[in-house]
Each structure stands twice: as structure tokens, then as C-alpha cells.
Design a protein around this motif. Structure first.
Motif, PDB file in Angstrom:
ATOM      1  N   THR A 175      -6.929 -12.271  16.562  1.00  0.00           N
ATOM      2  CA  THR A 175      -5.601 -12.773  16.237  1.00  0.00           C
ATOM      3  C   THR A 175      -5.690 -14.243  15.831  1.00  0.00           C
ATOM      4  N   ASP A 176      -5.111 -14.574  14.687  1.00  0.00           N
ATOM      5  CA  ASP A 176      -5.085 -15.965  14.223  1.00  0.00           C
ATOM      6  C   ASP A 176      -3.845 -16.162  13.365  1.00  0.00           C
ATOM      7  N   SER A 177      -3.818 -17.247  12.608  1.00  0.00           N
ATOM      8  CA  SER A 177      -2.626 -17.565  11.821  1.00  0.00           C
ATOM      9  C   SER A 177      -2.373 -16.567  10.702  1.00  0.00           C
ATOM     10  N   ARG A 178      -3.380 -15.768  10.368  1.00  0.00           N
ATOM     11  CA  ARG A 178      -3.207 -14.787   9.296  1.00  0.00           C
ATOM     12  C   ARG A 178      -2.644 -13.460   9.789  1.00  0.00           C
ATOM     13  N   GLY A 179      -2.711 -13.212  11.083  1.00  0.00           N
ATOM     14  CA  GLY A 179      -2.174 -11.963  11.594  1.00  0.00           C
ATOM     15  C   GLY A 179      -2.798 -11.597  12.925  1.00  0.00           C
ATOM     16  N   THR A 180      -2.218 -10.600  13.575  1.00  0.00           N
ATOM     17  CA  THR A 180      -2.735 -10.147  14.861  1.00  0.00           C
ATOM     18  C   THR A 180      -3.937  -9.238  14.660  1.00  0.00           C
ATOM     19  N   ALA A 181      -4.717  -9.091  15.703  1.00  0.00           N
ATOM     20  CA  ALA A 181      -5.878  -8.198  15.642  1.00  0.00           C
ATOM     21  C   ALA A 181      -5.439  -6.764  15.340  1.00  0.00           C
ATOM     22  N   ASP A 182      -4.357  -6.313  15.951  1.00  0.00           N
ATOM     23  CA  ASP A 182      -3.887  -4.947  15.711  1.00  0.00           C
ATOM     24  C   ASP A 182      -3.468  -4.749  14.256  1.00  0.00           C
ATOM     25  N   TYR A 183      -2.804  -5.753  13.695  1.00  0.00           N
ATOM     26  CA  TYR A 183      -2.386  -5.658  12.296  1.00  0.00           C
ATOM     27  C   TYR A 183      -3.603  -5.582  11.370  1.00  0.00           C
ATOM     28  N   LYS A 184      -4.598  -6.410  11.618  1.00  0.00           N
ATOM     29  CA  LYS A 184      -5.801  -6.397  10.784  1.00  0.00           C
ATOM     30  C   LYS A 184      -6.552  -5.082  10.924  1.00  0.00           C
ATOM     31  N   ARG A 185      -6.582  -4.540  12.136  1.00  0.00           N
ATOM     32  CA  ARG A 185      -7.247  -3.256  12.354  1.00  0.00           C
ATOM     33  C   ARG A 185      -6.532  -2.143  11.576  1.00  0.00           C
ATOM     34  N   HIS A 186      -5.209  -2.192  11.595  1.00  0.00           N
ATOM     35  CA  HIS A 186      -4.432  -1.230  10.807  1.00  0.00           C
ATOM     36  C   HIS A 186      -4.751  -1.369   9.319  1.00  0.00           C
ATOM     37  N   LEU A 187      -4.799  -2.617   8.834  1.00  0.00           N
ATOM     38  CA  LEU A 187      -5.109  -2.842   7.419  1.00  0.00           C
ATOM     39  C   LEU A 187      -6.509  -2.350   7.070  1.00  0.00           C
ATOM     40  N   ALA A 188      -7.470  -2.555   7.958  1.00  0.00           N
ATOM     41  CA  ALA A 188      -8.832  -2.092   7.696  1.00  0.00           C
ATOM     42  C   ALA A 188      -8.847  -0.589   7.428  1.00  0.00           C
ATOM     43  N   GLY A 189      -8.118   0.165   8.237  1.00  0.00           N
ATOM     44  CA  GLY A 189      -8.050   1.602   8.033  1.00  0.00           C
ATOM     45  C   GLY A 189      -7.325   1.961   6.749  1.00  0.00           C
ATOM     46  N   GLU A 190      -6.177   1.341   6.520  1.00  0.00           N
ATOM     47  CA  GLU A 190      -5.375   1.691   5.345  1.00  0.00           C
ATOM     48  C   GLU A 190      -6.076   1.297   4.050  1.00  0.00           C
ATOM     49  N   LEU A 191      -6.707   0.128   4.005  1.00  0.00           N
ATOM     50  CA  LEU A 191      -7.398  -0.295   2.785  1.00  0.00           C
ATOM     51  C   LEU A 191      -8.649   0.543   2.540  1.00  0.00           C
ATOM     52  N   THR A 192      -9.312   0.991   3.601  1.00  0.00           N
ATOM     53  CA  THR A 192     -10.433   1.913   3.440  1.00  0.00           C
ATOM     54  C   THR A 192      -9.964   3.208   2.801  1.00  0.00           C
ATOM     55  N   ARG A 193      -8.846   3.730   3.281  1.00  0.00           N
ATOM     56  CA  ARG A 193      -8.276   4.952   2.713  1.00  0.00           C
ATOM     57  C   ARG A 193      -7.971   4.765   1.210  1.00  0.00           C
ATOM     58  N   ARG A 194      -7.332   3.658   0.885  1.00  0.00           N
ATOM     59  CA  ARG A 194      -6.917   3.430  -0.507  1.00  0.00           C
ATOM     60  C   ARG A 194      -8.105   3.255  -1.443  1.00  0.00           C
ATOM     61  N   THR A 195      -9.088   2.476  -1.025  1.00  0.00           N
ATOM     62  CA  THR A 195     -10.215   2.209  -1.922  1.00  0.00           C
ATOM     63  C   THR A 195     -11.087   3.440  -2.112  1.00  0.00           C
ATOM     64  N   LEU A 196     -11.255   4.247  -1.081  1.00  0.00           N
ATOM     65  CA  LEU A 196     -12.001   5.492  -1.252  1.00  0.00           C
ATOM     66  C   LEU A 196     -11.282   6.431  -2.217  1.00  0.00           C
ATOM     67  N   ARG A 197      -9.972   6.518  -2.081  1.00  0.00           N
ATOM     68  CA  ARG A 197      -9.208   7.379  -2.992  1.00  0.00           C
ATOM     69  C   ARG A 197      -9.330   6.886  -4.433  1.00  0.00           C
ATOM     70  N   THR A 198      -9.235   5.569  -4.627  1.00  0.00           N
ATOM     71  CA  THR A 198      -9.352   5.008  -5.969  1.00  0.00           C
ATOM     72  C   THR A 198     -10.741   5.232  -6.545  1.00  0.00           C
ATOM     73  N   ALA A 199     -11.783   5.023  -5.729  1.00  0.00           N
ATOM     74  CA  ALA A 199     -13.148   5.250  -6.200  1.00  0.00           C
ATOM     75  C   ALA A 199     -13.334   6.700  -6.622  1.00  0.00           C
ATOM     76  N   TRP A 200     -12.816   7.641  -5.829  1.00  0.00           N
ATOM     77  CA  TRP A 200     -12.936   9.063  -6.168  1.00  0.00           C
ATOM     78  C   TRP A 200     -12.186   9.376  -7.460  1.00  0.00           C
ATOM     79  N   GLU A 201     -10.996   8.836  -7.615  1.00  0.00           N
ATOM     80  CA  GLU A 201     -10.229   9.076  -8.847  1.00  0.00           C
ATOM     81  C   GLU A 201     -10.981   8.568 -10.063  1.00  0.00           C
ATOM     82  N   ARG A 202     -11.683   7.454  -9.919  1.00  0.00           N
ATOM     83  CA  ARG A 202     -12.475   6.932 -11.039  1.00  0.00           C
ATOM     84  C   ARG A 202     -13.665   7.828 -11.355  1.00  0.00           C
TER      85      ARG A 202
END
Length: 292
Positions: A260-287
Motif C-alpha cells: 500500500t502506498d500513494s498509488r493505491g492499496t495492496a488489495d487494489y493492486k492485486r486486483h489489477l494484477a489479475g484483471e490486467l493479466t486476463r486482458r493482456t492474455l485475451r488480447t495476445a490470443w486475439e492477435r
């Protein structure tokens, strides 16, 4: 007004000249190319080198993007702008263009270099995540010749790399494999800022259309850019689709170590890590599907 401590300045004319200067000046010397990370740290007295070795004249020697059927080679002095504008690189490794579009601003992209980004070793740095995702290797040259180091071994910790004081990173090598593509996504507080969380993904399919291999690299969620071998091991043999992306997202969220720091909480960043992994894998597959 904050100003750096007194320094002595040298300008290298070649890689060998730079190595000679570093060998003579010792471990109190630092290389400078773009300087967008080093100079602010010097102004704050967080970095206090006694000598600066300017390597901007090495661009002719180390500023290139070479594409071969099985490997991409990029010189360490290649500027962010050159990576962004290279259509040939984008056709093979689209993750570079994805990342460069969200790195800083035009003045930084005009001066900053691939080598400077990797050697800064900031855990929030984008191109370290990109190169980790692509399973890149780094060519390091010193008085005793060259050595090849994988990105997984290149960073020792925050702001620390395996490059010794008398060595220079000269090139990044990226393997090219068939039926694959890549993507990058980033959440930041304002355009061009350091990432709150970022993720890169690369995906390769076999002849049957199932996942032959996959790599994910995260930024800003731990002390180093985070590669996640567990995702690679888990998804091999899966059919591409929502179930595979959800599995990878869960592993990514569980594997990172944000704070947790000025950019966001640890839980928020952990959520983003999962969601961005999902999005980038989907985009890579579509390409991959679009190019097959």
C-alpha cells in the motif's frame, strides 16, 4: 532548489572507450544516456556518483532493431521513440508498441533508452516487464568480453542489476517463436506516469490451437518486475478462452507482493494484477488468431 553534488564528466566515443573509462574510474562512476531517472535522483542526493560517463555518442553503435526469423536483437541505446515507431518490431512483438504508448511523454521518449530503462531496475518500470514477458536475454560487455544473462537473472533487487561497475549492457535478444503474439496493459494515475500496476503477456499456440506456452510479467507489484512461472506451468495444454484467462488471473493475483502506498492499496493492486493479466492474455490470443 535541489542540486546534485559535484561530479566529473567524461564522454565516451565507443563501447570499448566506455568500458575503459568505467574500469579506470571505478565503482563511483555511472553511465548516463537519457538521464531522466538518474538526474532527478542526483538532485535529491539519492545517487551521488563522483563521475558521469556520457554514452550518447554510442547511439550509432548501439541504436538498432534487427529482426531475424528466430530472434530480435535490439541495441541498448535504442530510444523509446524508435521502439514505438518501428513497424517491423510491432509486427513481431506488438507488446513493445503497447508499452511505449503509455511510457512518459514525447521528451522522455525522444531521449530515454532501452538500456537505461532496464539498468535503472525500477520495479514499476515498463520495459523490464516487457522483456521479462518475452523471455529476453541481455548481452553485457566488459573488459573480459561478453556474457549473456536472462531477464529472470538480470535484476538482483530494486535498482540493482548484475551489470558490474566496469561493464555495459549492449544488447537485448528476444526469441521469436511461431504462432504467438503479445500485449501490454497499464493502469496509472495520469497519462505517462509510473504504473499503479501493469502486466505484459505473451502467448503461443500449437498446431491444434491449444496453448503451447504462455508468459506473464507484472510491474509495480513487488520488489522486482515479476515473472510468474506458475502461469506458464498451469496453462500449457489448455484451450484458449475465458477459463484459461481466469485461471491465469487468479494465479497472478495470488503470486504478486504489492504494498500500500500513494498509488493505491495492496488489495487494489492485486486486483489489477489479475484483471490486467486476463486482458493482456485475451488480447495476445486475439492477435494470434488474426494473424494465423
Amino acid at each position: 532548489m535541489q542540486v546534485p553534488a559535484p561530479i566529473e564528466y567524461e564522454r565516451a566515443s565507443s563501447v570499448e572507450h566506455a568500458i575503459g573509462l568505467l574500469s579506470r574510474l571505478g565503482d563511483e562512476a555511472r553511465l548516463i544516456a537519457g538521464g531522466h531517472s538518474l538526474l532527478p535522483m542526483m538532485k535529491l542526493r539519492l545517487a551521488n556518483p563522483e563521475y558521469l560517463v556520457d554514452i550518447n555518442d554510442l547511439h550509432d553503435e548501439l541504436g538498432y532493431v534487427d529482426i531475424a526469423p528466430t530472434e530480435v536483437r535490439i541495441g541498448a541505446m535504442t530510444r523509446h521513440r524508435e521502439l514505438l515507431e518501428s513497424d517491423e518490431l510491432a509486427s513481431v512483438c506488438p507488446i513493445f508498441r503497447d508499452a511505449e504508448r503509455v511510457i512518459a511523454d514525447p521528451p522522455v521518449r525522444n531521449r530515454g533508452t532501452l538500456g537505461g530503462a532496464l539498468c535503472q531496475a525500477d520495479p514499476s518500470e515498463d520495459l523490464s516487464s516487457v522483456c521479462t514477458t518475452l523471455d529476453a536475454s541481455c548481452v553485457i560487455r566488459g573488459p573480459d568480453g561478453e556474457r549473456l544473462v536472462s531477464m529472470d537473472d538480470f535484476h538482483l533487487g530494486p535498482y540493482q542489476t548484475v551489470v558490474r561497475h566496469d561493464e555495459i549492457l549492449t544488447e537485448v535478444r528476444i526469441p521469436v517463436r511461431p504462432h504467438g503474439s503479445s500485449a501490454y496493459a497499464k493502469v496509472d494515475r495520469r497519462a505517462g506516469d509510473w504504473a499503479v500496476t501493469a502486466a505484459g503477456a505473451a502467448l503461443w499456440l500449437d498446431d491444434n490451437g491449444t496453448i503451447a506456452d504462455v508468459r506473464v510479467g507484472l510491474a509495480a507489484v513487488g520488489p522486482n518486475t515479476t515473472g510468474i512461472p506458475a502461469i506458464s506451468e498451469a496453462l500449457r495444454g489448455w484451450a484458449p478462452g475465458p477459463d484459461a484467462w481466469a485461471e491465469a488471473a487468479a494465479i497472478a493475483a495470488a503470486s504478486c507482493r504489492p504494498v500500500t502506498d500513494s498509488r493505491g492499496t495492496a488489495d487494489y493492486k492485486r486486483h489489477l494484477a489479475g484483471e490486467l493479466t486476463r486482458r493482456t492474455l485475451r488480447t495476445a490470443w486475439e492477435r494470434v488468431v488474426a494473424w494465423r
